[in-house]
Design a protein around this motif. Structure first.
Motif, mmCIF file in Angstrom:
data_model
loop_
_atom_site.group_PDB
_atom_site.id
_atom_site.type_symbol
_atom_site.label_atom_id
_atom_site.label_comp_id
_atom_site.label_asym_id
_atom_site.label_seq_id
_atom_site.Cartn_x
_atom_site.Cartn_y
_atom_site.Cartn_z
ATOM 1 N N LEU A 118 1.745 -14.334 80.165
ATOM 2 C CA LEU A 118 2.386 -15.259 79.227
ATOM 3 C C LEU A 118 1.418 -15.696 78.132
ATOM 4 C CD1 LEU A 118 4.461 -17.468 81.691
ATOM 5 C CD2 LEU A 118 5.358 -15.830 80.019
ATOM 6 N N GLN A 119 0.153 -15.911 78.506
ATOM 7 C CA GLN A 119 -0.834 -16.311 77.504
ATOM 8 C C GLN A 119 -1.086 -15.193 76.493
ATOM 9 O OE1 GLN A 119 -3.998 -17.513 80.153
ATOM 10 N NE2 GLN A 119 -3.461 -19.694 79.967
ATOM 11 N N ALA A 120 -1.111 -13.950 76.964
ATOM 12 C CA ALA A 120 -1.297 -12.815 76.056
ATOM 13 C C ALA A 120 -0.090 -12.695 75.114
ATOM 14 C CB ALA A 120 -1.478 -11.522 76.854
ATOM 15 N N LYS A 121 1.095 -12.874 75.671
ATOM 16 C CA LYS A 121 2.300 -12.812 74.843
ATOM 17 C C LYS A 121 2.304 -13.965 73.831
ATOM 18 C CE LYS A 121 7.266 -12.141 75.309
ATOM 19 N NZ LYS A 121 8.399 -12.059 76.236
ATOM 20 N N LEU A 122 1.878 -15.143 74.260
ATOM 21 C CA LEU A 122 1.814 -16.301 73.369
ATOM 22 C C LEU A 122 0.834 -16.044 72.224
ATOM 23 C CD1 LEU A 122 2.592 -19.223 72.675
ATOM 24 C CD2 LEU A 122 0.741 -19.965 74.187
ATOM 25 N N LEU A 123 -0.267 -15.397 72.526
ATOM 26 C CA LEU A 123 -1.252 -15.082 71.494
ATOM 27 C C LEU A 123 -0.645 -14.158 70.433
ATOM 28 C CD1 LEU A 123 -4.199 -15.465 70.644
ATOM 29 C CD2 LEU A 123 -4.749 -13.442 71.993
ATOM 30 N N ARG A 124 0.113 -13.149 70.861
ATOM 31 C CA ARG A 124 0.771 -12.245 69.919
ATOM 32 C C ARG A 124 1.828 -12.985 69.086
ATOM 33 N NH1 ARG A 124 0.428 -8.999 74.524
ATOM 34 N NH2 ARG A 124 2.617 -9.344 75.055
ATOM 35 N N VAL A 125 2.587 -13.851 69.744
ATOM 36 C CA VAL A 125 3.624 -14.609 69.033
ATOM 37 C C VAL A 125 2.990 -15.559 68.016
ATOM 38 C CG1 VAL A 125 5.403 -16.389 69.328
ATOM 39 C CG2 VAL A 125 5.399 -14.381 70.805
ATOM 40 N N ARG A 126 1.901 -16.204 68.395
ATOM 41 C CA ARG A 126 1.210 -17.102 67.455
ATOM 42 C C ARG A 126 0.718 -16.341 66.231
ATOM 43 N NH1 ARG A 126 -2.363 -20.803 71.553
ATOM 44 N NH2 ARG A 126 -0.755 -22.367 71.964
ATOM 45 N N SER A 127 0.192 -15.149 66.449
ATOM 46 C CA SER A 127 -0.279 -14.329 65.340
ATOM 47 C C SER A 127 0.878 -13.968 64.412
ATOM 48 C CB SER A 127 -0.939 -13.060 65.888
ATOM 49 O OG SER A 127 -1.275 -12.187 64.853
ATOM 50 N N ARG A 128 1.994 -13.526 64.987
ATOM 51 C CA ARG A 128 3.169 -13.190 64.177
ATOM 52 C C ARG A 128 3.725 -14.425 63.471
ATOM 53 N NH1 ARG A 128 6.824 -10.745 68.437
ATOM 54 N NH2 ARG A 128 8.396 -11.018 66.838
ATOM 55 N N ASP A 136 11.376 -19.403 62.183
ATOM 56 C CA ASP A 136 12.040 -20.317 63.122
ATOM 57 C C ASP A 136 12.198 -19.673 64.498
ATOM 58 O OD1 ASP A 136 12.181 -22.165 61.077
ATOM 59 O OD2 ASP A 136 14.299 -21.744 60.628
ATOM 60 N N LEU A 137 12.573 -18.391 64.507
ATOM 61 C CA LEU A 137 12.729 -17.675 65.772
ATOM 62 C C LEU A 137 11.396 -17.591 66.521
ATOM 63 C CD1 LEU A 137 14.611 -15.958 67.593
ATOM 64 C CD2 LEU A 137 13.841 -13.974 66.295
ATOM 65 N N LEU A 138 10.337 -17.265 65.789
ATOM 66 C CA LEU A 138 9.012 -17.177 66.420
ATOM 67 C C LEU A 138 8.541 -18.544 66.910
ATOM 68 C CD1 LEU A 138 7.299 -14.638 64.010
ATOM 69 C CD2 LEU A 138 7.883 -14.260 66.411
ATOM 70 N N GLN A 139 8.869 -19.598 66.181
ATOM 71 C CA GLN A 139 8.495 -20.944 66.624
ATOM 72 C C GLN A 139 9.217 -21.289 67.922
ATOM 73 O OE1 GLN A 139 6.171 -23.079 65.216
ATOM 74 N NE2 GLN A 139 6.520 -24.239 67.081
ATOM 75 N N SER A 140 10.488 -20.923 68.024
ATOM 76 C CA SER A 140 11.243 -21.160 69.261
ATOM 77 C C SER A 140 10.643 -20.358 70.419
ATOM 78 C CB SER A 140 12.707 -20.767 69.077
ATOM 79 O OG SER A 140 13.311 -21.562 68.112
ATOM 80 N N GLU A 141 10.294 -19.105 70.136
ATOM 81 C CA GLU A 141 9.689 -18.264 71.176
ATOM 82 C C GLU A 141 8.344 -18.835 71.617
ATOM 83 O OE1 GLU A 141 8.508 -13.543 71.914
ATOM 84 O OE2 GLU A 141 9.541 -14.131 70.070
ATOM 85 N N LYS A 142 7.575 -19.322 70.670
ATOM 86 C CA LYS A 142 6.281 -19.937 70.983
ATOM 87 C C LYS A 142 6.474 -21.161 71.871
ATOM 88 C CE LYS A 142 2.592 -22.488 68.730
ATOM 89 N NZ LYS A 142 3.002 -23.856 68.513
ATOM 90 N N ASP A 143 7.427 -22.008 71.516
ATOM 91 C CA ASP A 143 7.695 -23.208 72.319
ATOM 92 C C ASP A 143 8.132 -22.835 73.730
ATOM 93 O OD1 ASP A 143 7.075 -24.699 70.064
ATOM 94 O OD2 ASP A 143 9.190 -25.077 69.529
ATOM 95 N N SER A 144 8.984 -21.812 73.833
ATOM 96 C CA SER A 144 9.452 -21.351 75.138
ATOM 97 C C SER A 144 8.293 -20.829 75.987
ATOM 98 C CB SER A 144 10.505 -20.265 74.953
ATOM 99 O OG SER A 144 10.859 -19.695 76.189
ATOM 100 N N LEU A 145 7.425 -20.032 75.352
ATOM 101 C CA LEU A 145 6.269 -19.486 76.091
ATOM 102 C C LEU A 145 5.327 -20.600 76.541
ATOM 103 C CD1 LEU A 145 5.487 -16.278 74.016
ATOM 104 C CD2 LEU A 145 6.234 -16.383 76.399
ATOM 105 N N GLU A 146 5.141 -21.593 75.694
ATOM 106 C CA GLU A 146 4.258 -22.704 76.091
ATOM 107 C C GLU A 146 4.823 -23.447 77.299
ATOM 108 O OE1 GLU A 146 3.891 -24.813 72.376
ATOM 109 O OE2 GLU A 146 2.078 -23.703 71.823
#
Length: 190
Positions: free
Chosen positions: A20-30, A147-157
């Motif tokens: 999840l942390q690795a995925k969060l890192l990719r989402v934060r970058s995007r 907005d979609l990436l922000q939602s995904e980031k919040d979900s991953l966190e």
């Protein structure tokens, strides 16, 4: 048994947390890239709108001035003004003609001003419509992705928070199981 369950649970929760942390890192970058692109697009659209409006206003002002200069009565008025400036007296007929020409010139300028204002407001509306079209086709998709990436980031966190809680629970279970497995040397038996 509790020890093994806790140990395997801790390993599984740790692996899930790392994924999840690795995925969060990719989402934060995007997300950072999408936010930057959306901001750049917004600035570009604002600059483009300002440039277009300035060009329209300057071209319209030049056309307005040319129309003023092109009024048919200007030549006759100029002749009478030159005569007045030279110190010569105007005859009664020339004064009447001068007043009539002055009224025609004022009416012509008023018509030009009205046309200029109408043209300018229509041109500004066309620019606003064009910029709105560009916002809908270019800026809004970037903003939607952000907005979609922000939602995904919040979900991953929140998932990472749950994974951390699972990890800590399994770690405690492992520690409790290790305590229960430890031999009791107190000599409470025989």
């Amino acid at each position: 048994m509790v020890f093994l369950l806790g140990a395997f649970g801790k390993l599984s929760a740790g692996r899930q947390r790392r994924q999840l942390q690795a995925k969060l890192l990719r989402v934060r970058s995007r997300l950072t890239r999408a936010t930057r692109q959306a901001a750049e697009m917004d600035k570009q659209l604002q600059r483009q709108e300002k440039t277009m409006l300035n060009q329209i206003k300057s071209q319209a002002m030049l056309a307005k001035q040319a129309a003023y200069n092109g009024l048919p009565v200007n030549g006759q008025l100029q002749t009478l003004l030159e005569k007045m400036n030279s110190g010569a007296e105007l005859t009664q007929a020339e004064q009447t003609q001068y007043s009539a020409l002055q009224n025609q010139a004022n009416q012509g300028k008023l018509s030009i001003d009205t046309f200029y204002q109408d043209y300018l407001s229509q041109a500004e509306q066309r620019v606003a419509d064009y910029i709105e079209y560009l916002r809908e086709t270019q800026y809004e998709p970037l903003k939607a992705e952000e907005d979609l990436l922000q939602s995904e980031k919040d979900s991953l966190e929140s998932q990472i928070e749950l994974a951390n809680q699972d990890y800590e629970a399994m770690k405690k279970m492992e520690q409790q199981g290790a305590k229960d497995m430890a031999p009791n040397y107190t000599g409470g038996g025989q």
